[in-house]
Design a protein around this motif. Structure first.
Motif, short mmCIF file in Angstrom:
data_model
loop_
_atom_site.label_atom_id
_atom_site.label_comp_id
_atom_site.label_asym_id
_atom_site.label_seq_id
_atom_site.Cartn_x
_atom_site.Cartn_y
_atom_site.Cartn_z
N ASP A 14 24.40 -2.08 17.72
CA ASP A 14 25.12 -2.94 16.85
C ASP A 14 24.23 -3.58 15.99
O ASP A 14 24.32 -4.58 15.15
N TYR A 15 22.64 -3.34 16.30
CA TYR A 15 21.58 -4.02 15.48
C TYR A 15 20.33 -3.18 15.59
O TYR A 15 20.27 -2.38 16.46
N THR A 16 19.22 -3.68 14.63
CA THR A 16 17.85 -3.01 14.75
C THR A 16 17.10 -4.18 14.88
O THR A 16 17.24 -5.33 13.84
N ILE A 32 18.50 -7.15 13.00
CA ILE A 32 19.07 -7.12 11.67
C ILE A 32 20.58 -6.54 12.16
O ILE A 32 20.53 -5.24 12.59
N TYR A 33 21.67 -7.07 11.67
CA TYR A 33 23.07 -6.53 11.95
C TYR A 33 23.51 -6.10 10.70
O TYR A 33 23.15 -6.34 9.70
N GLU A 34 24.78 -5.65 10.70
CA GLU A 34 25.37 -5.31 9.28
C GLU A 34 25.82 -6.60 8.39
O GLU A 34 25.66 -5.99 7.23
N ASP A 35 25.93 -7.72 8.91
CA ASP A 35 26.25 -8.66 8.13
C ASP A 35 25.40 -9.85 8.07
O ASP A 35 25.64 -10.92 7.50
N LEU A 67 16.35 0.54 5.45
CA LEU A 67 15.10 0.79 5.49
C LEU A 67 14.18 0.90 6.76
O LEU A 67 13.64 1.83 7.26
N PHE A 68 14.70 0.16 7.82
CA PHE A 68 14.20 0.24 9.26
C PHE A 68 14.87 1.29 10.05
O PHE A 68 14.20 1.68 11.23
#
Length: 91
Positions: A14-16, A32-35, A67-68
């Motif tokens: 769900d996130y980075t 970092i999530y989608e939103d 990017l990540f």
């Protein structure tokens, strides 16, 4: 934000997560999530607010996560117009 130290990039479903360390102390812990983007030093911000405050309002919504999430030994994003340089060098 300026950082020039060692860190880790963890990719979850769900996130980075990006963690940067200096002398063994975490100086940045960001998810970092989608939103939204969440850092340990402030509450979560929606992507647009984060981009406006830290990058540029012209950046696409999913720029930071994409990017990540990129694969490769060296990833460089240079934006001279907005004074943004992001360098990711993987060992």
């Amino acid at each position: 934000m300026k950082f020039h130290d060692k860190g880790f990039i963890f990719k979850y479903k769900d996130y980075t997560q990006v963690q940067i360390f200096n002398a063994g102390v975490a100086i940045l812990d960001m998810k970092i999530y989608e939103d939204k983007v969440c850092k340990s030093t402030f509450k979560c911000q929606d992507i647009e607010t984060f981009n406006n405050e830290n990058l540029s309002s012209t950046y696409p919504k999913h720029f930071l996560k994409e990017l990540f999430d990129k694969e490769g030994k060296e990833i460089i994003h240079r934006d001279n117009d907005n004074g943004v340089l992001i360098k990711i060098i993987r060992d």
